[in-house]
Write a protein that holds these residues in place. Structure first.
Motif, mmCIF file in Angstrom:
data_model
loop_
_atom_site.group_PDB
_atom_site.id
_atom_site.type_symbol
_atom_site.label_atom_id
_atom_site.label_comp_id
_atom_site.label_asym_id
_atom_site.label_seq_id
_atom_site.Cartn_x
_atom_site.Cartn_y
_atom_site.Cartn_z
ATOM 1 N N ARG A 4 0.733 -0.988 -0.091
ATOM 2 C CA ARG A 4 0.057 0.004 -0.017
ATOM 3 C C ARG A 4 0.860 1.366 0.083
ATOM 4 O O ARG A 4 1.748 1.216 0.806
ATOM 5 N N VAL A 39 -3.088 4.076 -2.316
ATOM 6 C CA VAL A 39 -4.256 4.119 -1.095
ATOM 7 C C VAL A 39 -4.473 5.467 -0.876
ATOM 8 O O VAL A 39 -5.524 5.975 -0.362
ATOM 9 N N TRP A 58 -0.289 8.236 8.091
ATOM 10 C CA TRP A 58 -0.285 6.918 7.553
ATOM 11 C C TRP A 58 0.886 5.999 7.828
ATOM 12 O O TRP A 58 0.964 4.701 7.452
ATOM 13 N N CYS A 62 0.466 1.872 5.991
ATOM 14 C CA CYS A 62 0.702 1.563 4.546
ATOM 15 C C CYS A 62 2.372 1.172 4.516
ATOM 16 O O CYS A 62 2.877 1.166 5.616
ATOM 17 N N SER A 122 6.679 1.192 8.205
ATOM 18 C CA SER A 122 6.532 1.967 6.671
ATOM 19 C C SER A 122 7.889 2.511 6.315
ATOM 20 O O SER A 122 8.570 2.918 7.140
#
Length: 158
Positions: A4, A39, A58, A62, A122
């Motif tokens: 993502r 996304v 985020w 993701c 991430s």
């Protein structure tokens, strides 16, 4: 399952509607090569709080946060200042590779402060603001980005 990805364009002019964002779309075009799907995409001004707040929202949600813009040395270039404090593991090789590969054709590329790091699962990569630089950087970094995402997901790339 694809990674993502969140794409952030950091530009005062683009966020104000005074210029067209061409670097964000350049990142989006490269997502299939990164085994990633978009996304979220957003354009924000060169403001530390806005950049940091968006990325923070985020992190952990993701695998990839890819940004473009704000990596130079002008007073408004604050992307590294916004993103570096979020990073738990610095990945200096990303910035080194971007600068040194670009240096061959553009000696002023060493003024760029592009870089990368990991935060809560991430991978965050901040790249220069031109579409050409984004395409080149992603071409050079794709193998490392793909492997980092696999490792962050607990998968062995080998």
């Amino acid at each position: 399952m694809p990674n993502r990805a969140v794409v952030i364009t950091i530009s005062d002019r683009c966020s104000a509607g005074l210029a067209e964002d061409r670097s964000g779309p350049a990142i989006i075009e490269a997502l299939p090569d990164l085994d990633a799907s978009l996304v979220h995409r957003e354009i924000v001004p060169d403001e530390v709080a806005r950049i940091r707040g968006l990325a923070s929202a985020w992190i952990g949600r993701c695998e990839l946060i890819l940004s473009t813009g704000g990596t130079g040395v002008s007073p408004r270039d604050v992307t590294p200042e916004a993103l570096t404090p979020l990073v738990a593991q610095d990945l200096p090789g990303f910035g080194e590779a971007m600068r040194m590969r670009a240096f061959e054709s553009k000696p002023t590329s060493i003024l760029s402060r592009g870089g990368a790091g990991v935060a809560a699962g991430s991978l965050i990569v901040w790249m220069p603001g031109s579409p050409r630089a984004v395409r080149e950087c992603l071409q050079w970094l794709t193998p490392a980005i793909r492997e980092a995402c696999q490792l962050l997901r607990g998968q062995s790339p080998h």
